[in-house]
Design a protein around this motif. Structure first.
Motif, PDB file in Angstrom:
ATOM      1  N   VAL A 147      -3.054   7.864  -6.319  1.00 42.02           N
ATOM      2  CA  VAL A 147      -3.688   7.209  -7.467  1.00 42.02           C
ATOM      3  C   VAL A 147      -4.745   8.143  -8.040  1.00 42.02           C
ATOM      4  N   SER A 148      -4.710   8.339  -9.352  1.00 36.55           N
ATOM      5  CA  SER A 148      -5.574   9.330  -9.993  1.00 36.55           C
ATOM      6  C   SER A 148      -6.650   8.740 -10.885  1.00 36.55           C
ATOM      7  N   CYS A 149      -6.476   7.500 -11.367  1.00 40.15           N
ATOM      8  CA  CYS A 149      -7.425   6.953 -12.348  1.00 40.15           C
ATOM      9  C   CYS A 149      -7.459   5.439 -12.266  1.00 40.15           C
ATOM     10  N   LEU A 150      -8.637   4.872 -12.574  1.00 39.45           N
ATOM     11  CA  LEU A 150      -8.850   3.423 -12.584  1.00 39.45           C
ATOM     12  C   LEU A 150      -9.564   3.020 -13.864  1.00 39.45           C
ATOM     13  N   ASP A 151      -9.318   1.776 -14.321  1.00 38.29           N
ATOM     14  CA  ASP A 151     -10.070   1.265 -15.469  1.00 38.29           C
ATOM     15  C   ASP A 151     -10.027  -0.256 -15.462  1.00 38.29           C
ATOM     16  N   PHE A 152     -11.185  -0.888 -15.639  1.00 42.98           N
ATOM     17  CA  PHE A 152     -11.274  -2.337 -15.750  1.00 42.98           C
ATOM     18  C   PHE A 152     -11.145  -2.747 -17.214  1.00 42.98           C
ATOM     19  N   VAL A 204       2.189   2.647 -13.824  1.00 47.39           N
ATOM     20  CA  VAL A 204       0.835   2.136 -14.010  1.00 47.39           C
ATOM     21  C   VAL A 204       0.851   0.712 -13.494  1.00 47.39           C
ATOM     22  N   ARG A 205      -0.096   0.378 -12.640  1.00 44.88           N
ATOM     23  CA  ARG A 205      -0.163  -0.966 -12.062  1.00 44.88           C
ATOM     24  C   ARG A 205      -1.334  -1.727 -12.666  1.00 44.88           C
ATOM     25  N   ILE A 206      -1.107  -3.015 -12.934  1.00 44.04           N
ATOM     26  CA  ILE A 206      -2.140  -3.901 -13.462  1.00 44.04           C
ATOM     27  C   ILE A 206      -2.420  -4.964 -12.412  1.00 44.04           C
ATOM     28  N   TRP A 207      -3.661  -4.960 -11.900  1.00 47.09           N
ATOM     29  CA  TRP A 207      -4.060  -5.870 -10.825  1.00 47.09           C
ATOM     30  C   TRP A 207      -4.946  -6.976 -11.377  1.00 47.09           C
ATOM     31  N   SER A 208      -4.841  -8.152 -10.777  1.00 49.35           N
ATOM     32  CA  SER A 208      -5.711  -9.269 -11.142  1.00 49.35           C
ATOM     33  C   SER A 208      -6.964  -9.225 -10.281  1.00 49.35           C
ATOM     34  N   THR A 209      -8.134  -9.170 -10.905  1.00 47.33           N
ATOM     35  CA  THR A 209      -9.384  -9.055 -10.145  1.00 47.33           C
ATOM     36  C   THR A 209      -9.705 -10.337  -9.376  1.00 47.33           C
ATOM     37  N   PHE A 233     -17.372   0.475 -11.077  1.00 47.91           N
ATOM     38  CA  PHE A 233     -17.876  -0.860 -10.789  1.00 47.91           C
ATOM     39  C   PHE A 233     -17.105  -1.852 -11.657  1.00 47.91           C
ATOM     40  N   ASP A 234     -16.866  -3.057 -11.129  1.00 48.51           N
ATOM     41  CA  ASP A 234     -16.298  -4.096 -11.981  1.00 48.51           C
ATOM     42  C   ASP A 234     -17.380  -4.581 -12.944  1.00 48.51           C
ATOM     43  N   ILE A 235     -16.995  -5.307 -13.982  1.00 46.53           N
ATOM     44  CA  ILE A 235     -17.944  -5.619 -15.056  1.00 46.53           C
ATOM     45  C   ILE A 235     -19.035  -6.597 -14.610  1.00 46.53           C
TER      46      ILE A 235
END
Length: 441
Positions: free
Chosen positions: A90-95, A111-116, A375-377
């Motif tokens: 995994v190379s990148c993350l974005d909220f 690209v994976r989309i996760w539910s927080t 960090f998450d929002i």
């Protein structure tokens, strides 16, 4: 007499031919020995102390088994979740702006989309978007959380994906018909979409930052004059673009638009000066009024950037802390600017921006260097990636800092309703902290 002799010779020749045919048949039968018999023969040779023949060794060496790297098992008191659906690094993350989703890109062409909201559950479901004939190294959500952009490793350009919710509640992904044109001459280190939705930024490792419109046209090109860029990003408010690199400062520009929404210009806003060596990384608070930087000089700094730069007002230095620094080094700032997280190689440390002290240290979170840190929002979690797993950690320094601030406000509060509200908030924060660390906190 002659006839009898001729018959005898013919019979003799026929017998010889038959004998030759039988002998050849036996040799072929031996050469076509079944695999099981061949393995038995090899086994007998080993039992007798004999080494298998060279030809057999060559056949065995021609078919080596490909072993996939083992997924690292990691535990830590602050670990809230490990997200493990990717089969590549995994190379990148974005909220997303609404805080509901986390996007991750990896070299497994997805690209994976996760539910927080599932972070604390035992199972972590995700949605998968396939990147055809390529893989994404970077990913960034759109402001409305209904699309995301990616940077293609081989195509060296931006590809846009739209998320569509179907009638049955499922979500589908569709790529735009055309990718953005290729413009960068060096490796791209970051991308982003302004929260205003007015522009897209791409930054490369030379000294180039490009400002694009949403259709793929270049609006402006910025030369950072830093010899190399180590990091660049868009401020959460969507007004500014900033970069750092070889020089010991961070440069910030404002991307200006007219009242009608038309692009006007990019102007230099302000610089963050104070480090004595190159800046590795930086981050904004959620309201863009604070920034944090980390440098090769072994320090991190917190800045007040809520200034009127058009009146030549410079940012204020609020705090300087000591830290270990080795490349690659990344820093993240919690939304309320109370906590700075620094990824130093494979180690993660959490610092209080109020005291400057390190409050938590996490060693060996990933099998390799930490590639991204967020960090998450809401500031509840700090999330990292560095191998095939995504680690979600509790932001315990954030809870402690919030409790300290609310206790200080409680001492000054004169209104009873305000006091009761603060007491309830302190109790809630303490309860959340006790759940993670135990009642001793």
């Amino acid at each position: 007499m002659e006839l009898a002799a001729l018959v005898a010779v013919s019979l003799l020749v026929g017998a010889l031919v038959l004998l030759v045919a039988v002998a050849l048949g036996k040799q072929r039968g031996q050469s076509r020995e079944p695999p099981g018999q061949r393995e038995d023969s090899d086994e007998r040779e080993r039992e007798n102390g004999e080494k298998p023949s060279a030809s057999k060794k060559q056949k065995q060496q021609q078919r080596p088994r490909k072993e996939r790297p083992q997924q690292q098992n990691f535990t830590h008191p602050l670990l809230a979740a490990s997200l493990k659906s990717h089969s590549g690094s995994v190379s990148c993350l974005d909220f997303s702006s609404n805080g509901k989703y986390l996007a991750s890109s990896a070299d497994d062409r997805t690209v994976r989309i996760w539910s927080t909201k599932d972070f604390l559950d035992r199972e972590h479901r995700c949605l998968r978007a396939n990147v055809e004939l390529d893989h994404a190294t970077l990913v960034s959500f759109s402001p409305d959380s209904r699309a995301f952009i990616t940077w293609l490793a081989n195509g060296e350009t931006i590809r846009v994906f739209k998320m569509t919710k179907k009638d049955d509640g499922s979500v589908s992904f569709s790529a735009a018909p055309e990718d953005f044109p290729q413009r960068h001459k060096a490796a791209v280190i970051n991308i982003g979409i302004a929260e205003t939705g007015k522009f897209i930024m791409t930054a490369s490792s030379d000294t180039t930052i490009l400002i694009w419109d949403l259709k793929g046209e270049v609006l402006a090109s910025i030369n950072t004059n830093q010899m190399t860029n180590s990091y660049a990003t868009i401020s959460p408010c969507g007004r500014f673009v900033a970069s750092c690199g070889f020089t010991p400062d961070v440069k910030v520009w404002e991307v200006c638009f007219g009242k009608g929404g038309d692009f006007k210009e990019v102007v230099r806003a302000f610089d963050l000066k104070g480090h004595s060596a190159g800046v590795c990384s930086f981050a904004f608070s959620n309201d863009s009024r604070r920034m944090v930087t980390v440098s090769k000089d072994g320090t991190w700094k917190l800045w007040d950037t809520d200034v009127e730069y058009r009146k030549q007002q410079d940012p204020y230095l609020l705090r300087t802390g000591r830290c270990e620094v080795s490349e690659p080094c990344r820093i993240a700032l919690s939304p309320d600017a109370r906590v700075a997280a620094i990824a130093n190689g494979g180690e993660l440390a959490l610092y209080s921006t109020g005291s400057g002290e390190r409050e938590e240290e996490i060693v060996g979170a990933h099998a390799g260097d930490i590639a991204d840190l967020r960090f998450d929002i809401n500031g509840r979690y700090v999330v990292s990636c560095g191998d095939r797993a995504i680690r979600v950690f509790h932001n315990t320094p954030g809870y402690r800092a919030a409790i300290r601030d609310m206790q200080a406000m409680l001492q000054k509060a004169t209104n009873e309703a305000t006091r009761q509200r603060l007491l309830q908030q302190i109790q809630d924060a303490q309860s959340a902290l006790d759940t993670v660390c135990g009642p001793k906190e």
